[in-house]
Motif scaffolding. Structure first.
Motif, PDB file in Angstrom:
ATOM      1  N   TYR A   1      13.067  14.088   5.975  1.00  0.00           N
ATOM      2  CA  TYR A   1      12.643  15.470   6.174  1.00  0.00           C
ATOM      3  C   TYR A   1      13.284  16.427   5.157  1.00  0.00           C
ATOM      4  N   GLU A   2      14.265  15.946   4.398  1.00  0.00           N
ATOM      5  CA  GLU A   2      14.869  16.814   3.390  1.00  0.00           C
ATOM      6  C   GLU A   2      14.224  16.647   2.019  1.00  0.00           C
ATOM      7  N   LEU A   3      13.249  15.769   1.905  1.00  0.00           N
ATOM      8  CA  LEU A   3      12.668  15.474   0.594  1.00  0.00           C
ATOM      9  C   LEU A   3      11.486  16.387   0.280  1.00  0.00           C
ATOM     10  N   SER A   4      11.279  16.645  -1.017  1.00  0.00           N
ATOM     11  CA  SER A   4      10.079  17.369  -1.434  1.00  0.00           C
ATOM     12  C   SER A   4       8.909  16.394  -1.477  1.00  0.00           C
ATOM     13  N   ASP A   5       7.684  16.930  -1.624  1.00  0.00           N
ATOM     14  CA  ASP A   5       6.501  16.072  -1.667  1.00  0.00           C
ATOM     15  C   ASP A   5       6.595  15.025  -2.776  1.00  0.00           C
ATOM     16  N   GLY A   6       7.047  15.486  -3.948  1.00  0.00           N
ATOM     17  CA  GLY A   6       7.134  14.572  -5.084  1.00  0.00           C
ATOM     18  C   GLY A   6       8.145  13.470  -4.841  1.00  0.00           C
ATOM     19  N   GLN A   7       9.299  13.843  -4.243  1.00  0.00           N
ATOM     20  CA  GLN A   7      10.326  12.842  -3.948  1.00  0.00           C
ATOM     21  C   GLN A   7       9.813  11.847  -2.917  1.00  0.00           C
TER      22      GLN A   7
ATOM     23  N   ARG B   1       7.611   9.325  -4.398  1.00  0.00           N
ATOM     24  CA  ARG B   1       8.371   8.306  -5.131  1.00  0.00           C
ATOM     25  C   ARG B   1       9.000   7.296  -4.179  1.00  0.00           C
ATOM     26  N   VAL B   2       9.473   7.786  -3.018  1.00  0.00           N
ATOM     27  CA  VAL B   2      10.072   6.880  -2.031  1.00  0.00           C
ATOM     28  C   VAL B   2       9.034   5.881  -1.531  1.00  0.00           C
ATOM     29  N   LEU B   3       7.828   6.382  -1.251  1.00  0.00           N
ATOM     30  CA  LEU B   3       6.769   5.498  -0.747  1.00  0.00           C
ATOM     31  C   LEU B   3       6.385   4.457  -1.794  1.00  0.00           C
ATOM     32  N   ILE B   4       6.385   4.873  -3.055  1.00  0.00           N
ATOM     33  CA  ILE B   4       6.075   3.914  -4.120  1.00  0.00           C
ATOM     34  C   ILE B   4       7.202   2.887  -4.247  1.00  0.00           C
ATOM     35  N   ALA B   5       8.435   3.362  -4.091  1.00  0.00           N
ATOM     36  CA  ALA B   5       9.567   2.431  -4.139  1.00  0.00           C
ATOM     37  C   ALA B   5       9.463   1.397  -3.020  1.00  0.00           C
ATOM     38  N   ARG B   6       9.013   1.850  -1.854  1.00  0.00           N
ATOM     39  CA  ARG B   6       8.856   0.918  -0.736  1.00  0.00           C
ATOM     40  C   ARG B   6       7.826  -0.164  -1.074  1.00  0.00           C
ATOM     41  N   ALA B   7       6.696   0.282  -1.658  1.00  0.00           N
ATOM     42  CA  ALA B   7       5.655  -0.671  -2.043  1.00  0.00           C
ATOM     43  C   ALA B   7       6.175  -1.633  -3.114  1.00  0.00           C
ATOM     44  N   LEU B   8       6.988  -1.087  -4.015  1.00  0.00           N
ATOM     45  CA  LEU B   8       7.537  -1.906  -5.098  1.00  0.00           C
ATOM     46  C   LEU B   8       8.520  -2.944  -4.548  1.00  0.00           C
ATOM     47  N   ALA B   9       9.296  -2.525  -3.541  1.00  0.00           N
ATOM     48  CA  ALA B   9      10.257  -3.446  -2.921  1.00  0.00           C
ATOM     49  C   ALA B   9       9.521  -4.580  -2.210  1.00  0.00           C
ATOM     50  N   GLN B  10       8.312  -4.302  -1.769  1.00  0.00           N
ATOM     51  CA  GLN B  10       7.519  -5.351  -1.112  1.00  0.00           C
ATOM     52  C   GLN B  10       7.146  -6.444  -2.118  1.00  0.00           C
ATOM     53  N   ASP B  11       7.280  -6.120  -3.418  1.00  0.00           N
ATOM     54  CA  ASP B  11       7.175  -7.111  -4.486  1.00  0.00           C
ATOM     55  C   ASP B  11       5.888  -7.928  -4.420  1.00  0.00           C
TER      56      ASP B  11
ATOM     57  N   HIS C   1      -0.786  17.003  -4.193  1.00  0.00           N
ATOM     58  CA  HIS C   1       0.349  17.881  -3.879  1.00  0.00           C
ATOM     59  C   HIS C   1       1.383  17.945  -4.994  1.00  0.00           C
ATOM     60  N   LEU C   2       1.130  17.338  -6.132  1.00  0.00           N
ATOM     61  CA  LEU C   2       2.119  17.391  -7.203  1.00  0.00           C
ATOM     62  C   LEU C   2       1.656  18.370  -8.290  1.00  0.00           C
ATOM     63  N   ASP C   3       2.618  19.006  -8.971  1.00  0.00           N
ATOM     64  CA  ASP C   3       2.238  19.888 -10.075  1.00  0.00           C
ATOM     65  C   ASP C   3       1.940  19.053 -11.318  1.00  0.00           C
ATOM     66  N   LEU C   4       1.460  19.733 -12.353  1.00  0.00           N
ATOM     67  CA  LEU C   4       1.002  19.028 -13.555  1.00  0.00           C
ATOM     68  C   LEU C   4       2.079  18.105 -14.114  1.00  0.00           C
ATOM     69  N   TYR C   5       3.320  18.650 -14.200  1.00  0.00           N
ATOM     70  CA  TYR C   5       4.406  17.851 -14.770  1.00  0.00           C
ATOM     71  C   TYR C   5       4.623  16.571 -13.966  1.00  0.00           C
ATOM     72  N   HIS C   6       4.732  16.740 -12.633  1.00  0.00           N
ATOM     73  CA  HIS C   6       5.016  15.576 -11.800  1.00  0.00           C
ATOM     74  C   HIS C   6       3.842  14.591 -11.751  1.00  0.00           C
TER      75      HIS C   6
ATOM     76  N   MET D   1       0.811  -1.217   0.000  1.00  0.00           N
ATOM     77  CA  MET D   1       0.000   0.000   0.000  1.00  0.00           C
ATOM     78  C   MET D   1       0.843   1.266   0.000  1.00  0.00           C
ATOM     79  N   VAL D   2       0.304   2.303  -0.628  1.00  0.00           N
ATOM     80  CA  VAL D   2       0.853   3.653  -0.521  1.00  0.00           C
ATOM     81  C   VAL D   2      -0.291   4.510  -0.010  1.00  0.00           C
ATOM     82  N   LEU D   3      -0.155   4.982   1.227  1.00  0.00           N
ATOM     83  CA  LEU D   3      -1.266   5.694   1.863  1.00  0.00           C
ATOM     84  C   LEU D   3      -1.023   7.203   1.840  1.00  0.00           C
ATOM     85  N   THR D   4      -2.059   7.952   2.207  1.00  0.00           N
ATOM     86  CA  THR D   4      -1.902   9.410   2.221  1.00  0.00           C
ATOM     87  C   THR D   4      -1.292   9.892   3.528  1.00  0.00           C
ATOM     88  N   GLU D   5      -1.313   9.044   4.557  1.00  0.00           N
ATOM     89  CA  GLU D   5      -0.835   9.502   5.862  1.00  0.00           C
ATOM     90  C   GLU D   5       0.683   9.707   5.848  1.00  0.00           C
TER      91      GLU D   5
END
Lengths: 252, 343
Positions: free
Chosen positions: A136-142, A145-155, A167-172, A79-83
Motif C-alpha cells: 500500500y506504500e508503493l506508487s503505480d509504477g513501483q 514492477r513488483v508484479l513483473i518481478a513476481r512473474a519473473l520469479a516464476q521463471d 497509469h504510467l507517465d511517458l518516461y515510465h 501472468m501480470v494482470l490488470t486486477e
C-alpha cells in the motif's frame, strides 16, 4: 515456443475474435494492439487458460495448452494482470516470493534456487530498496514492477502481461517497455503484452499482432508498416497513419 | 540474503503468555481458591479442602481447555475466511455457520412447543443441544457449499452466506415470538455462550474436531498464500481453486461449527484476532499466521473468561457479551488509529 493457429476466442454464446494466427520463438517480445473492446484482454486470458478457447490451436512447445495440467502450466506461463492485488499488507519480498509456488514443497519452504531466482527478479526490476515495503506504500509504477518481478520469479518461458503500461507517465512507459525488451532478449523469455502504446511498441517489439477483427495481421513492425496494416487499425476519419514518420496523426 | 524474519521470540512470548493466562484463568472463579492451592492441585498434591480439588479438576481445568479450543478455533476460522474471501471484515460466521447453529438450537428448544403444543420435556440437555447446533450449522454450510459449486465468484458466496444468516435469523425470530417465556429464556441462555458446560468426554470430542480443522488448515497454507493475490493469480500459480476452496470451507465449518455447537455463538473473536495478530506479526505468510492466531485466540479467550468471572465477585457474566464488549472497540480502534484494516 508458442504457436497459435486459427484461434477463436470469446464467451460461450459469442465469438469475440476469430482467425488469430501467430508464432513466437524464445526471447521474442510481442505486443498485441487494437482498438478498445476488440478482445486483447480476452486473447491474453485465453492464452493464460483463465478462460477456455472456443476453437483452433494453442501449442506450447508442441503441446496443446488445453491438455496441460495446472502445475505444468504454472511452470510454463506466468501472468501480470490488470486486477489489483487484494492483500495490500504484503511486502514486496513476500509478493515476489509467491512466484516460486509452483516449485516449492507442500508448505512452501524456499530452497537456495528459489531464493536465487527471487533475488534475481528483485535485482532486474530494481526493487532492492523497496523489498520490505508493504504494497500500500508503493506508487503505480513501483507496483507494476513488483508484479513483473513476481512473474519473473516464476521463471516461465512465457510471460503474459495485460496492459503493463497503463497509469504510467511517458518516461515510465518507455522505461518499462525497454526493460521488457531487455528481459526478453537477455533471459530468452517470450513476453506477450497488450498495449495502447502502438508507436512505442513499433520501435521496441520484435513482433506485433494487430487485432482488427478481420485478418489480425502479425509480423515484425517493419513488415506490418510495409503491408499498410496500421492504416486500417482505427476508423480513418479520426486518425491516419503516416508510414514515413511511423506515427498516427489526428485528422482535423 | 533472505529477508524473511524469524518470529521465534514472538512465538516464545506468546507461548509463555498462554501458560500464564491458563494458570491465571484457573485461579479465578466464583469460589475463591488461593493461587498456591490451585498450583498444588494441578501438580497432583492433595488439597486441604477436597471440594476445591473437585472444582479445579472437574470445572476449571475443562473450562480453561475449552477456552483455548474455542479461542484458537474461532480465530483460525476467521483467518481462513478473511483470506478466502479477501475481505478484512469476513469472520467465521459469514457463511451462516453461527446462524445455522442458532437455528438448530432454536428448533430444539422452542420448536417443539410451537409446532406441536407439547413441551419438549427432558429432550433438551447439553448433548442434544450440541447435536442440534452442529446439525444446524452443518446444514446451512451444506446449502452454502451447493450454491458455491454453482457460482465462481467468491464475493457472491460471501453475500449468499450473509443472506442465509438473515433467513435463519428470521426463522429464529418467528419461533421466539410464538414460544413461551420459559423456552425463550432457555434459548437466550444458550445464545449467551458458555465455556463451562463441557465434560471431559465432550472436551475430547471437541479437541478431536478442532485438531482435524487445524490439519486441514495447515494443508491449505500454500493455497491460502496464493489466494492473497486473487483467484486468477492463484490459478496461474497452479492452485486448484475448486478443491482448495472446498477444503478451506470444510475446515472453517469444522472449527467454527464445533465451537458454536459446544460453547454457543461467541462473537468477534474470529473477526478481531487475525487483525490483532497482524499487528504483532508483520507478515501475510500463513506459515506464521496460522500458529500465531491459534495462540493469540487462545490467550484472548482465557483473558475474556477471566473478565467474565468478575474476579472478586461470585457472579459470572455471559462470555458472548464480554467478547463483543472487548472485540468491537478493538475493530473500531484498528480502523481509526491504524487508518486501515488491511490483510
Amino acid at each position: 515456443m508458442l504457436t497459435v493457429s486459427e484461434l477463436s476466442i470469446g464467451y460461450k454464446t459469442q465469438i469475440v475474435v476469430k482467425a488469430i494466427n501467430f508464432n513466437l520463438t524464445e526471447g521474442e517480445l510481442m505486443s498485441i494492439v487494437g482498438i478498445n473492446g476488440v478482445g486483447k484482454s480476452t486473447l491474453l486470458r485465453t492464452l493464460g487458460k483463465v478462460q477456455p478457447q472456443l476453437s483452433g490451436h494453442i501449442l506450447i512447445n508442441g503441446k496443446a495448452l488445453a491438455q496441460l495440467k495446472s502445475n505444468t502450466l504454472a511452470s510454463q506461463i506466468s501472468m501480470v494482470l490488470t486486477e489489483a492485488i487484494p492483500s495490500r499488507n504484503m511486502t514486496v519480498w513476500e509478493l515476489v516470493t509467491l512466484g516460486r509456488q509452483p516449485y516449492t514443497n507442500w508448505i512452501g519452504s524456499l530452497s537456495h534456487l528459489d531464493e536465487e531466482k527471487i533475488g534475481e527478479a528483485i535485482q532486474i526490476l530494481e526493487l532492492e530498496d523497496l523489498r520490505h515495503k508493504p504494497c500500500y506504500e508503493l506508487s503505480d509504477g513501483q507496483m507494476q514492477r513488483v508484479l513483473i518481478a513476481r512473474a519473473l520469479a516464476q521463471d516461465t518461458p512465457i510471460i503474459l502481461m495485460d496492459e503493463p503500461t497503463t497509469h504510467l507517465d511517458l518516461y515510465h512507459k518507455v522505461h518499462l517497455l525497454k526493460l521488457l525488451r531487455r528481459i526478453a532478449h537477455e533471459t530468452k523469455k517470450t513476453i506477450l503484452f497488450t498495449s495502447h502504446e502502438i508507436e512505442m511498441a513499433m520501435q521496441l517489439c520484435d513482433k506485433m499482432l494487430l487485432l482488427d477483427g478481420k485478418n489480425n495481421p502479425f509480423g515484425t513492425p517493419e513488415a506490418l508498416i510495409n503491408s499498410q496494416a496500421f492504416e486500417t487499425l482505427f476508423p480513418e476519419d479520426t486518425v491516419v497513419f503516416n508510414s514515413e514518420t511511423k506515427s498516427f496523426r489526428i485528422r482535423k | 540474503m533472505n529477508p524473511q524474519k524469524t518470529y521465534g521470540l514472538s512465538f516464545a512470548i506468546l507461548f509463555v503468555a498462554l501458560v500464564l493466562c491458563f494458570g491465571l484463568n484457573l485461579s479465578f472463579g466464583s469460589v475463591s481458591i488461593p493461587f498456591k492451592e490451585t498450583l498444588n492441585a494441578i501438580f497432583g498434591a492433595k488439597l486441604e479442602n477436597s471440594s476445591w480439588d473437585y472444582i479445579i479438576w472437574n470445572y476449571r481445568i475443562p473450562k480453561a481447555f475449552t477456552a483455548i479450543l474455542v479461542g484458537g478455533g474461532l480465530a483460525l476460522s476467521g483467518l481462513l475466511m478473511q483470506t478466502l474471501f479477501r475481505n478484512p471484515l469476513a469472520g467465521p460466521f459469514v457463511l451462516g455457520i453461527s446462524s445455522g447453529a442458532s437455528l438448530g438450537a432454536a428448533i430444539l428448544i422452542m420448536g417443539a412447543t410451537v409446532f406441536t403444543g407439547l413441551t419438549s420435556f427432558g429432550l433438551v440437555n447439553d448433548v442434544s443441544l450440541a447435536l442440534a447446533a452442529s446439525l444446524g450449522s452443518f446444514l446451512v454450510l451444506m446449502a452454502v457449499m451447493i450454491v458455491a459449486s454453482k457460482i465462481k465468484d467468491t464475493m457472491a458466496l460471501l453475500i449468499i452466506g450473509l443472506m442465509f444468516g438473515s433467513i435463519t435469523g428470521a426463522v429464529v425470530s418467528v419461533l421466539s415470538y410464538f414460544t413461551n417465556a420459559e423456552k425463550l429464556q432457555q434459548y437466550i441462555y444458550w445464545s449467551f455462550g458458555s465455556l463451562g458446560n463441557l465434560s471431559w468426554a465432550q472436551l475430547l470430542l471437541l479437541s478431536g474436531i478442532i485438531i482435524l480443522g487445524i490439519i486441514l488448515s495447515v494443508l491449505s497454507i500454500k493455497s491460502l498464500n496464493a489466494y492473497l493475490l486473487g483467484e486468477n493469480y492463484a490459478r496461474s500459480l497452479g492452485v486448484n481453486l475448486k478443491k482448495s476452496r472446498y477444503i478451506i470451507i470444510i475446515a472453517t465449518g469444522l472449527l467454527a461449527g464445533s465451537v458454536t455447537a459446544f460453547a454457543g455463538p461467541i462473537a468477534f473473536v474470529g473477526l478481531a484476532v487475525p487483525h490483532l495478530t497482524r499487528q504483532l506479526f508483520r507478515t501475510t505468510d500463513h506459515r506464521v499466521l496460522v500458529p500465531a492466531v491459534l495462540l493469540y485466540g487462545a490467550i484472548l479467550m482465557l483473558l475474556c473468561d477471566i473478565v467474565a468471572q468478575l474476579p472478586g465477585s461470585s457472579s459470572v457474566l455471559p462470555i458472548n457479551a464480554i467478547t463483543s464488549i472487548l472485540g468491537a472497540p478493538v475493530v473500531i480502534w484498528l480502523l481509526i488509529r491504524k487508518k486501515r484494516m488491511l490483510f
